[in-house]
Structure formats: structure tokens, C-alpha cells
Design a protein around this motif. Structure first.
Motif, PDB file in Angstrom:
ATOM      1  N   SER A  26      41.449  42.075  36.381  1.00  0.00           N
ATOM      2  CA  SER A  26      42.827  42.390  36.111  1.00  0.00           C
ATOM      3  C   SER A  26      42.678  43.072  34.525  1.00  0.00           C
ATOM      4  N   ALA A  27      43.615  43.805  34.009  1.00  0.00           N
ATOM      5  CA  ALA A  27      43.649  44.312  32.680  1.00  0.00           C
ATOM      6  C   ALA A  27      45.121  44.509  32.248  1.00  0.00           C
ATOM      7  N   ARG A  28      45.300  44.184  31.037  1.00  0.00           N
ATOM      8  CA  ARG A  28      46.851  44.383  30.624  1.00  0.00           C
ATOM      9  C   ARG A  28      46.490  45.257  29.293  1.00  0.00           C
ATOM     10  N   TYR A  29      47.213  46.439  29.148  1.00  0.00           N
ATOM     11  CA  TYR A  29      47.204  47.191  28.041  1.00  0.00           C
ATOM     12  C   TYR A  29      48.577  47.418  27.489  1.00  0.00           C
ATOM     13  N   ALA A  30      48.580  46.937  26.218  1.00  0.00           N
ATOM     14  CA  ALA A  30      49.720  47.102  25.368  1.00  0.00           C
ATOM     15  C   ALA A  30      49.847  48.340  24.661  1.00  0.00           C
ATOM     16  N   MET A  31      50.607  49.305  25.341  1.00  0.00           N
ATOM     17  CA  MET A  31      50.440  50.687  24.981  1.00  0.00           C
ATOM     18  C   MET A  31      51.193  50.858  23.728  1.00  0.00           C
ATOM     19  N   THR A  32      52.350  50.119  23.589  1.00  0.00           N
ATOM     20  CA  THR A  32      53.341  50.345  22.455  1.00  0.00           C
ATOM     21  C   THR A  32      53.808  48.884  22.358  1.00  0.00           C
ATOM     22  N   PRO A  33      54.500  48.352  21.127  1.00  0.00           N
ATOM     23  CA  PRO A  33      55.083  47.336  21.105  1.00  0.00           C
ATOM     24  C   PRO A  33      56.391  47.045  22.289  1.00  0.00           C
ATOM     25  N   SER A  34      56.589  48.019  22.843  1.00  0.00           N
ATOM     26  CA  SER A  34      57.623  47.970  23.938  1.00  0.00           C
ATOM     27  C   SER A  34      57.061  48.474  25.441  1.00  0.00           C
ATOM     28  N   ASP A  35      55.874  48.867  25.442  1.00  0.00           N
ATOM     29  CA  ASP A  35      55.446  49.395  26.742  1.00  0.00           C
ATOM     30  C   ASP A  35      54.098  48.628  27.150  1.00  0.00           C
ATOM     31  N   SER A  36      54.067  48.352  28.359  1.00  0.00           N
ATOM     32  CA  SER A  36      52.771  47.576  28.699  1.00  0.00           C
ATOM     33  C   SER A  36      52.230  48.097  30.095  1.00  0.00           C
ATOM     34  N   LEU A  37      51.104  48.137  30.379  1.00  0.00           N
ATOM     35  CA  LEU A  37      50.444  48.521  31.735  1.00  0.00           C
ATOM     36  C   LEU A  37      49.729  47.384  32.231  1.00  0.00           C
ATOM     37  N   PHE A  38      49.765  46.831  33.518  1.00  0.00           N
ATOM     38  CA  PHE A  38      49.082  45.837  34.051  1.00  0.00           C
ATOM     39  C   PHE A  38      48.407  46.522  35.440  1.00  0.00           C
ATOM     40  N   ALA A  39      47.065  45.989  35.625  1.00  0.00           N
ATOM     41  CA  ALA A  39      46.555  46.646  36.840  1.00  0.00           C
ATOM     42  C   ALA A  39      45.646  45.510  37.182  1.00  0.00           C
ATOM     43  N   GLY A  40      45.023  45.648  38.576  1.00  0.00           N
ATOM     44  CA  GLY A  40      44.584  44.620  39.082  1.00  0.00           C
ATOM     45  C   GLY A  40      43.856  44.948  40.276  1.00  0.00           C
ATOM     46  N   TYR A  41      42.458  44.634  40.686  1.00  0.00           N
ATOM     47  CA  TYR A  41      41.666  44.940  41.978  1.00  0.00           C
ATOM     48  C   TYR A  41      40.882  43.919  42.288  1.00  0.00           C
ATOM     49  N   GLY A  42      40.882  43.560  43.557  1.00  0.00           N
ATOM     50  CA  GLY A  42      39.979  42.387  44.118  1.00  0.00           C
ATOM     51  C   GLY A  42      40.360  42.167  45.394  1.00  0.00           C
ATOM     52  N   ARG A  43      40.307  40.729  45.628  1.00  0.00           N
ATOM     53  CA  ARG A  43      40.608  40.427  47.078  1.00  0.00           C
ATOM     54  C   ARG A  43      41.789  39.098  46.937  1.00  0.00           C
ATOM     55  N   ASP A  44      42.626  39.108  47.908  1.00  0.00           N
ATOM     56  CA  ASP A  44      43.760  38.301  47.922  1.00  0.00           C
ATOM     57  C   ASP A  44      43.316  36.800  48.433  1.00  0.00           C
ATOM     58  N   SER A  45      42.210  36.533  48.318  1.00  0.00           N
ATOM     59  CA  SER A  45      41.554  35.317  48.635  1.00  0.00           C
ATOM     60  C   SER A  45      42.472  33.905  48.211  1.00  0.00           C
ATOM     61  N   GLN A  46      42.531  33.110  49.315  1.00  0.00           N
ATOM     62  CA  GLN A  46      43.329  31.920  49.066  1.00  0.00           C
ATOM     63  C   GLN A  46      42.574  30.861  48.330  1.00  0.00           C
ATOM     64  N   ASP A  47      41.135  30.848  48.491  1.00  0.00           N
ATOM     65  CA  ASP A  47      40.144  29.771  47.938  1.00  0.00           C
ATOM     66  C   ASP A  47      40.744  28.518  47.960  1.00  0.00           C
ATOM     67  N   TYR A  48      40.683  28.009  49.428  1.00  0.00           N
ATOM     68  CA  TYR A  48      40.972  26.710  49.707  1.00  0.00           C
ATOM     69  C   TYR A  48      39.533  25.690  49.680  1.00  0.00           C
ATOM     70  N   LEU A  49      39.470  24.674  48.870  1.00  0.00           N
ATOM     71  CA  LEU A  49      38.495  23.976  48.825  1.00  0.00           C
ATOM     72  C   LEU A  49      38.549  22.839  49.816  1.00  0.00           C
ATOM     73  N   ALA A  50      39.620  22.505  50.291  1.00  0.00           N
ATOM     74  CA  ALA A  50      39.884  21.469  51.464  1.00  0.00           C
ATOM     75  C   ALA A  50      40.969  21.987  52.152  1.00  0.00           C
ATOM     76  N   THR A  51      41.042  22.147  53.585  1.00  0.00           N
ATOM     77  CA  THR A  51      41.897  22.837  54.461  1.00  0.00           C
ATOM     78  C   THR A  51      41.796  22.280  55.800  1.00  0.00           C
ATOM     79  N   PRO A  52      42.787  22.412  56.573  1.00  0.00           N
ATOM     80  CA  PRO A  52      42.695  22.183  58.256  1.00  0.00           C
ATOM     81  C   PRO A  52      41.973  23.052  58.900  1.00  0.00           C
TER      82      PRO A  52
END
Length: 398
Positions: free
Chosen positions: A183-209
Motif C-alpha cells: 500500500s501507499a499513501r501520497y499527501a499531494m497537498t495539505p488537503s488532498d491525499s491519494l491511497f493505493a493498494g495491491y495484493g491478496r485479500d488473505s484472511q491469514d488465519y493461524l488457527a481455524t476450523p
């Protein structure tokens, strides 16, 4: 005779003067010598005092430098900061099913060499349900990797990689932890921001039924946000959660006094969902030819920051069936599911202390079927079903 006496007296005076004058000169000479020595001693004392002041100032400067150096060295050392939260609640729904939920989150974050920050977090969750149809109760216990990430700032850009949390817009589509993304966050101006992300929507359970899903999908998003004031903003985003494609817009603004408004709209333009089974993406659906939409409108009055604060929130949901094929990623997953929802919800929050909150939530709604969005378990769309829930919970943050 008288003259002899006068002459003798004069001679005696002269003799006295002759003996006295040399002694007076010596005394004066001695006084001058002593004054010179005193002046010299004073000069030496002044010099010693000045030297002592100089040494004292140098010592203070050295102590100050040592303290600054120690402080700088200490600031370079990793500092571990812990935070966490707990949630305990009781839910009762339209089927008279009673569910008890308990949850603990722990998170640690540290700075490494004043360059990188590292975060680690775990979530422990226990859910116990008692159905009203005479069947046996059930219990689910989970341990989840909530965060395991490393981040760094490059001027106005902050990048983060690993398991982390992300909220897009107001969270109607995505407000989730345990996402394995960049992920990345870019503070373009004091009033404007841009967020972006790329990857997997992994749940990452360590212990699960055994029957818990383990699939993950590609997740991507770009979110632009503009602040008019501290409490007023608008934003728009584009995102995908394989195979869905989302467009959204949202707004937050105060209205008057303690009254404020928040709204979000989401559109899923994937209207050609082929038949899929749970093995591929973690959910089952088939035969959809309909695009789907959903929105949330919310009015809030009050605040929930300090002890004694009271906050009232009225929500209205209008979300199509299968807008979100997996409801586990919305921030409103206690209410918004794959069956859709249409109706009102009222939330009452009372701050029992600065870090603890008692909440009561009540929903009057029904599901919202959409022609064409057919679950693989059904031969045809079903009629809308009632959806009523009451949820009492106690939360804390530390």
C-alpha cells in the motif's frame, strides 16, 4: 636661664623631628607595598574566578552535549509501542438465534533506525451461537494474523508492505485487517491525499476450523480524498476484488452543532458472473447478469471521545444481493451480507470512560434479492426475508 631652657626645648624638638621623619617614610612605603600586594591578590582572585566560571560553563556545555548525545542515541534505538482493543457482545436476531462474541486485538509497532517502522498484531476471536430451532449450539475460535508489515516514508509518500489493515472510503466495501498487500499513501497537498493498494485479500488465519475458507483473491484499489475542513471531506475510489470491479464515492460533513452526515455509494459493474464454486474464490454464485449497487446514509448526533459522551447514529442501508460476494470485508459485516440489506439501524453509544464504550444497536430491515444474482444453492431468486437484530456490546481500547 629661661633662654637656656628655650634653647634646649628647641633642640629637643629638632631631635624629635629628626627621629620621626625617617619612620613616617618607611610606614608610607610599607602601606604602598601592602596596597600593591592587595591589588595583585585581587587581580589573581578575579583571574581565578573568571577561570572557574569558564570551567563551569565548559562543564555545563559538556553535560548538555552528553545529554543530547544520549537522547539522540536513545531515539535511534527501537521503541516498541503496544496498543489493543477488546469487544464483548450479545446479539439476538429475527430467528431468535442468540450469539455471544468475544474478541481481543493486540498490536505492537516500533521504529527501526529512525527509518523503517515495523508492525505486528494478532486477533483472538470466539463466537458461540445458540439456535432457536432445537439444534445444538456451536462455537468457533479463531486466531488471526492481524498485522505483520514494514513501512517507510519517502517525503510525502508512505509505503507499507505485508499483512495490514485498509479502509477504502467509509468502509462500506472494504474496511478490513489481515490483508496481505502493498500500500501507499501520497499527501499531494495539505488537503488532498491519494491511497493505493495491491495484493491478496488473505484472511491469514493461524488457527481455524476445518470448514473455514482458505482461498484468497487479488485485491486492488485507488482512493482519492479531499478535505475542505477537518470534519468535511469528499472522496472517490476504484477497486477490484477478483472477479468484482467497484466504483464508489463518499462524503462526510457537519450539518449544525453536533449533527453530522456521512454517506457512501458503491457500484459493482461486473454483470457477467460465470458459474463458480467455493473452491475458486471462497464463495459460490452462478448465472448473474445484473450489475449491483449499494449505499449507506448516516446521521449522527453527539460524540464518543471522553467519559460521559453520548453518540446517537441513524443508518439507512440499501445494498443489493451479491453486491459483495463475500461479506467478510465490509466494515459493517455484522449487518451487510451477501443476501443484501434494506432498512434502518439505530446505534446508541455511551462512553463509560475515556477508553471504554457501551453500545446498543438495533436494526429493522430485510434482505434485498436481485433478479439474476442467484446463489448456487438456489434454483431461483428468493423473496425478501426479514432482518431484525439487537446487538449489545462493550468495547475498550488501550
Amino acid at each position: 636661664m629661661q633662654r637656656i631652657k628655650q634653647k634646649g626645648l628647641a633642640m629637643a624638638v629638632m631631635a624629635s623631628l629628626m627621629t620621626t621623619l625617617p619612620g613616617t617614610a618607611w610606614a608610607a612605603e610599607q602601606a604602598d607595598s601592602q596596597a600593591s600586594e592587595v591589588a595583585q591578590m585581587r587581580e589573581e582572585i578575579a583571574a581565578l574566578t573568571a577561570r572557574l566560571n569558564t570551567l563551569e560553563q565548559q562543564l555545563k556545555e559538556k553535560e548538555s552535549k552528553d545529554k543530547k548525545a544520549a537522547k539522540a542515541e536513545k531515539s535511534k534505538a527501537p521503541t516498541l509501542k503496544w496498543s489493543g482493543s477488546t469487544k464483548n457482545g450479545f446479539m439476538h436476531d429475527e430467528h431468535k438465534k442468540e450469539t455471544v462474541k468475544s474478541e481481543v486485538r493486540l498490536k505492537a509497532k516500533t521504529q527501526v533506525d529512525n527509518t523503517y517502522d515495523v508492525a505486528f498484531g494478532l486477533k483472538f476471536k470466539s463466537t458461540s451461537a445458540e439456535p432457536a430451532d432445537g439444534k445444538n449450539g456451536s462455537e468457533k475460535n479463531q486466531v488471526k494474523l492481524d498485522a505483520a508489515s514494514i513501512g517507510r516514508a519517502f517525503g510525502p509518500v508512505y509505503v507499507n508492505a505485508g499483512v495490514q489493515s485498509a479502509t477504502v472510503g467509509e468502509g462500506l466495501w472494504l474496511g478490513k485487517s489481515s490483508l496481505n498487500i502493498f500500500s501507499a499513501r501520497y499527501a499531494m497537498t495539505p488537503s488532498d491525499s491519494l491511497f493505493a493498494g495491491y495484493g491478496r485479500d488473505s484472511q491469514d488465519y493461524l488457527a481455524t476450523p476445518k470448514d473455514e475458507k482458505s482461498q484468497s483473491r487479488i485485491l486492488k484499489y485507488v482512493d482519492y480524498q479531499h478535505h475542505f475542513t477537518k470534519d468535511s471531506l469528499v472522496g472517490a475510489y476504484w477497486g477490484g476484488q477478483q472477479p468484482e470491479h467497484y466504483l464508489g464515492a463518499y462524503v462526510e460533513t457537519p450539518i449544525a452543532g453536533k449533527l453530522s452526515f456521512m454517506g457512501e455509494y458503491v457500484h459493482n459493474n461486473n454483470h457477467d458472473k460465470p458459474g463458480m464454486t467455493r473452491e475458486k474464490y471462497g464463495y459460490a454464485c452462478t448465472g448473474s447478469r445484473s450489475s449491483t449497487d449499494g449505499y449507506l446514509l448516516s446521521l449522527s448526533y453527539g460524540a464518543a471521545r471522553e467519559k460521559g459522551d453520548f453518540l446517537t447514529t441513524l443508518n439507512y442501508f440499501n445494498v443489493d444481493e451479491n453486491l459483495f460476494m463475500d461479506s467478510g470485508y465490509t466494515a459493517y459485516d455484522d449487518y451487510v451480507g451477501s443476501r443484501g440489506i434494506m432498512g434502518f439501524g439505530l446505534s446508541l453509544d455511551y462512553m463509560t470512560s475515556k477508553h471504554t464504550k457501551l453500545s446498543l444497536e438495533r436494526y429493522w430491515a430485510h434482505t434485498k434479492p436481485v433478479a439474476g444474482n442467484i446463489d448456487i444453492r438456489r434454483a431461483a431468486p428468493v423473496e425478501k426475508e426479514p432482518y431484525y437484530t439487537t446487538y449489545l456490546k462493550f468495547t475498550s481500547k488501550f
